[in-house]
Design a protein around this motif. Structure first.
Motif, PDB file in Angstrom:
ATOM      1  N   LYS A 229       0.664  -1.234   0.067  1.00  0.00           N
ATOM      2  CA  LYS A 229      -0.211   0.042   0.077  1.00  0.00           C
ATOM      3  C   LYS A 229       0.912   1.410   0.061  1.00  0.00           C
ATOM      4  N   GLY A 230       2.021   1.080   0.707  1.00  0.00           N
ATOM      5  CA  GLY A 230       2.799   2.305   0.645  1.00  0.00           C
ATOM      6  C   GLY A 230       3.702   2.617  -0.687  1.00  0.00           C
ATOM      7  N   GLU A 231       4.050   1.551  -1.271  1.00  0.00           N
ATOM      8  CA  GLU A 231       5.098   1.423  -2.134  1.00  0.00           C
ATOM      9  C   GLU A 231       4.230   1.576  -3.613  1.00  0.00           C
ATOM     10  N   LEU A 232       3.135   1.144  -3.884  1.00  0.00           N
ATOM     11  CA  LEU A 232       2.765   0.802  -5.204  1.00  0.00           C
ATOM     12  C   LEU A 232       1.063   1.488  -4.991  1.00  0.00           C
ATOM     13  N   SER A 233       0.507   1.405  -6.192  1.00  0.00           N
ATOM     14  CA  SER A 233      -0.697   2.074  -6.518  1.00  0.00           C
ATOM     15  C   SER A 233      -1.479   1.658  -7.614  1.00  0.00           C
ATOM     16  N   GLY A 234      -2.861   2.172  -7.807  1.00  0.00           N
ATOM     17  CA  GLY A 234      -3.450   1.935  -8.827  1.00  0.00           C
ATOM     18  C   GLY A 234      -3.945   0.059  -8.900  1.00  0.00           C
ATOM     19  N   HIS A 235      -4.215  -0.198  -9.968  1.00  0.00           N
ATOM     20  CA  HIS A 235      -4.634  -1.623 -10.269  1.00  0.00           C
ATOM     21  C   HIS A 235      -3.581  -2.512 -10.027  1.00  0.00           C
ATOM     22  N   PHE A 236      -2.314  -2.171 -10.272  1.00  0.00           N
ATOM     23  CA  PHE A 236      -1.318  -2.908  -9.738  1.00  0.00           C
ATOM     24  C   PHE A 236      -1.148  -3.384  -8.301  1.00  0.00           C
ATOM     25  N   GLU A 237      -1.263  -2.203  -7.572  1.00  0.00           N
ATOM     26  CA  GLU A 237      -1.563  -2.432  -6.041  1.00  0.00           C
ATOM     27  C   GLU A 237      -2.687  -3.334  -5.721  1.00  0.00           C
ATOM     28  N   ASP A 238      -4.036  -3.009  -6.282  1.00  0.00           N
ATOM     29  CA  ASP A 238      -4.923  -4.114  -6.134  1.00  0.00           C
ATOM     30  C   ASP A 238      -4.538  -5.589  -6.471  1.00  0.00           C
ATOM     31  N   LEU A 239      -4.012  -5.689  -7.678  1.00  0.00           N
ATOM     32  CA  LEU A 239      -3.574  -7.152  -7.929  1.00  0.00           C
ATOM     33  C   LEU A 239      -2.642  -7.794  -7.061  1.00  0.00           C
ATOM     34  N   LEU A 240      -1.574  -7.038  -6.657  1.00  0.00           N
ATOM     35  CA  LEU A 240      -0.826  -7.652  -5.700  1.00  0.00           C
ATOM     36  C   LEU A 240      -1.134  -7.928  -4.161  1.00  0.00           C
ATOM     37  N   LEU A 241      -2.346  -7.026  -3.753  1.00  0.00           N
ATOM     38  CA  LEU A 241      -2.892  -7.135  -2.491  1.00  0.00           C
ATOM     39  C   LEU A 241      -3.926  -8.772  -2.646  1.00  0.00           C
ATOM     40  N   ALA A 242      -4.435  -8.554  -3.773  1.00  0.00           N
ATOM     41  CA  ALA A 242      -5.426  -9.783  -4.016  1.00  0.00           C
ATOM     42  C   ALA A 242      -4.518 -11.056  -3.928  1.00  0.00           C
ATOM     43  N   ILE A 243      -3.338 -11.104  -4.454  1.00  0.00           N
ATOM     44  CA  ILE A 243      -2.665 -12.093  -4.418  1.00  0.00           C
ATOM     45  C   ILE A 243      -1.928 -12.485  -3.033  1.00  0.00           C
ATOM     46  N   VAL A 244      -1.856 -11.425  -2.211  1.00  0.00           N
ATOM     47  CA  VAL A 244      -1.325 -11.803  -0.979  1.00  0.00           C
ATOM     48  C   VAL A 244      -2.578 -12.435  -0.132  1.00  0.00           C
ATOM     49  N   HIS A 245      -3.925 -11.912  -0.081  1.00  0.00           N
ATOM     50  CA  HIS A 245      -4.919 -12.386   0.450  1.00  0.00           C
ATOM     51  C   HIS A 245      -5.271 -13.676   0.000  1.00  0.00           C
ATOM     52  N   CYS A 246      -5.024 -14.022  -1.383  1.00  0.00           N
ATOM     53  CA  CYS A 246      -5.310 -15.396  -1.820  1.00  0.00           C
ATOM     54  C   CYS A 246      -4.315 -16.448  -1.277  1.00  0.00           C
ATOM     55  N   ALA A 247      -3.089 -15.962  -1.033  1.00  0.00           N
ATOM     56  CA  ALA A 247      -1.866 -16.717  -0.528  1.00  0.00           C
ATOM     57  C   ALA A 247      -2.272 -17.216   0.879  1.00  0.00           C
ATOM     58  N   ARG A 248      -2.945 -16.299   1.780  1.00  0.00           N
ATOM     59  CA  ARG A 248      -3.126 -16.370   3.042  1.00  0.00           C
ATOM     60  C   ARG A 248      -4.603 -17.067   3.235  1.00  0.00           C
ATOM     61  N   ASN A 249      -5.436 -16.717   2.606  1.00  0.00           N
ATOM     62  CA  ASN A 249      -6.658 -17.380   2.890  1.00  0.00           C
ATOM     63  C   ASN A 249      -7.827 -17.168   1.741  1.00  0.00           C
ATOM     64  N   MET A 250      -7.646 -17.950   0.497  1.00  0.00           N
ATOM     65  CA  MET A 250      -8.554 -17.790  -0.525  1.00  0.00           C
ATOM     66  C   MET A 250     -10.102 -17.585  -0.588  1.00  0.00           C
ATOM     67  N   PRO A 251     -10.421 -18.620   0.159  1.00  0.00           N
ATOM     68  CA  PRO A 251     -12.045 -18.535   0.609  1.00  0.00           C
ATOM     69  C   PRO A 251     -12.328 -17.348   1.347  1.00  0.00           C
ATOM     70  N   ALA A 252     -11.489 -16.631   2.183  1.00  0.00           N
ATOM     71  CA  ALA A 252     -12.030 -15.352   2.729  1.00  0.00           C
ATOM     72  C   ALA A 252     -11.675 -14.279   1.708  1.00  0.00           C
ATOM     73  N   PHE A 253     -10.901 -14.509   0.891  1.00  0.00           N
ATOM     74  CA  PHE A 253     -10.681 -13.333  -0.208  1.00  0.00           C
ATOM     75  C   PHE A 253     -12.003 -13.422  -1.236  1.00  0.00           C
ATOM     76  N   LEU A 254     -12.288 -14.516  -1.447  1.00  0.00           N
ATOM     77  CA  LEU A 254     -13.488 -14.792  -2.310  1.00  0.00           C
ATOM     78  C   LEU A 254     -14.870 -14.303  -1.515  1.00  0.00           C
ATOM     79  N   ALA A 255     -15.019 -14.411  -0.479  1.00  0.00           N
ATOM     80  CA  ALA A 255     -16.106 -14.232   0.525  1.00  0.00           C
ATOM     81  C   ALA A 255     -16.204 -12.750   0.717  1.00  0.00           C
ATOM     82  N   GLY A 256     -14.927 -11.678   0.678  1.00  0.00           N
ATOM     83  CA  GLY A 256     -15.049 -10.330   0.421  1.00  0.00           C
ATOM     84  C   GLY A 256     -15.520  -9.941  -0.643  1.00  0.00           C
ATOM     85  N   ARG A 257     -15.233 -10.755  -1.528  1.00  0.00           N
ATOM     86  CA  ARG A 257     -15.781 -10.277  -3.022  1.00  0.00           C
ATOM     87  C   ARG A 257     -17.371 -10.224  -3.248  1.00  0.00           C
ATOM     88  N   LEU A 258     -17.585 -11.535  -2.489  1.00  0.00           N
ATOM     89  CA  LEU A 258     -19.273 -11.795  -2.452  1.00  0.00           C
ATOM     90  C   LEU A 258     -19.900 -10.447  -1.583  1.00  0.00           C
TER      91      LEU A 258
END
Length: 333
Positions: A229-258
């Motif tokens: 969040k501090g180093e990056l921005s825009g959709h690239f930031e969103d993409l990398l954050l999504a990868i972090v969340h998926c690596a840690r807990n993909m079902p929680a990531f998808l629950a968040g999307r729902l």
């Protein structure tokens, strides 16, 4: 397609006593009668696995000389039509169409691109790319290249290549090395080396990334999420954050999307339907549990409140489905 995608935590499983020719006939009658028998369509298509639905599709074509999806499109409309057609579509083709829709027309649906490309396995991505080319006679990579730009495009193309390591083994030495590279590429320098973030986050396995993120915290005294969040921005930031969340807990990531899809006055049916259909045989039980844990109410009640029609269509994918759907014993084997 090459394979059917099934996990161990889906809500939809193979239907016992399955008979594709009987199902094809029942569906035909439901469509061809005076008015459409929606209850029958729901009962059959939501209670068969995708592998079984593909056999129904073949039987239907052989018996009636028409594609089932075409008859469904001709007879139904709106979100009900969309869901029924999605259920008879092979998973890789379904995802290919979702990606195309995300990039079609003016503007790109970056959230949909991010969600699909971060949550599919390498094998699935290869099948999606193959299906995309078969359906559209264009490569997925070419369309991503023309619709996106910069570091976001580079990362999407890396994911679309399906080269993420799928091994469950973790390498502690590599985790320490990668954590140091990420630290040197961001927090420990003026400016950011985005390519290093792309290379590590888009190619390492999720178990490996989890260990890398732990090592990163040891080195930088910060969580990787805060650094991104501090180093990056825009959709690239969103993409990398999504990868972090998926690596840690993909079902929680998808629950968040729902949760996002069901929030507010309107409903994001595009996202809602995609996740429910694509995860129903993989990990929807876990997504459902994460939804309840994080938001304090069930996915069923969220859908019921926002989308009565969808509640009916995905009865086998949520808690306590409406009794009239499950008690409609329309197929006698």
């Amino acid at each position: 397609m090459a394979s059917i995608w099934v996990g161990h935590r889906g809500t939809v499983r193979d239907y016992p006593g399955f008979n594709p020719s009987v199902d094809a006939e029942v569906i035909r009658k439901a469509i061809r009668g005076i008015g459409t028998d929606e209850k029958t369509l729901i009962s059959v298509l939501t209670e068969r696995s995708n592998a079984q639905r593909q056999l129904i599709v073949k039987e239907y074509q052989a018996a009636y000389g028409k594609a089932l999806k075409d008859d469904l499109k001709g007879d139904l409309s709106g979100n009900f039509e969309y869901l029924m057609v999605a259920l008879v579509t092979p998973p890789a083709v379904f995802d290919a169409k979702q990606l195309k829709k995300s990039m079609k027309g003016t503007g790109t649906n970056e959230n949909a691109l991010i969600e699909i490309l971060t949550t599919r396995t390498s094998r699935q991505m290869k099948e999606i790319s193959q299906a995309y080319y078969t359906v559209y006679k264009k490569s997925l990579g070419d369309d991503i290249s023309s619709e996106t730009s910069g570091d976001f495009r580079k990362a999407l193309l890396t994911l679309a290549d399906g080269r993420r390591d799928e091994s469950l083994k973790v390498d502690e030495h590599l985790a320490k090395k990668d954590a140091q590279i990420l630290y040197n590429a961001g927090e420990n320098r003026w400016g950011t080396d985005e390519d290093k973030f792309t290379e590590i986050l888009c190619l390492r396995s999720f178990p490996q990334l989890k260990l890398t993120f732990d090592e990163y915290r040891n080195i930088s005294k910060k969580d990787i999420v805060d650094s991104i969040k501090g180093e990056l921005s825009g959709h690239f930031e969103d993409l990398l954050l999504a990868i972090v969340h998926c690596a840690r807990n993909m079902p929680a990531f998808l629950a968040g999307r729902l949760h996002q899809a069901l929030k507010g006055a309107g409903t994001d049916e595009f996202t809602l339907n995609r996740i429910m259909v694509s995860r129903s045989e993989i990990d929807l039980l876990d997504i459902r549990a994460e939804f309840k844990k994080h938001y304090g109410y069930s996915l069923y009640s969220a859908i019921k409140d926002h989308l009565h029609l969808c509640e009916m269509c995905i009865n086998s994918s949520v808690d306590h489905p409406p009794k009239w759907v499950h008690s409609s014993h329309l197929i006698k084997h």
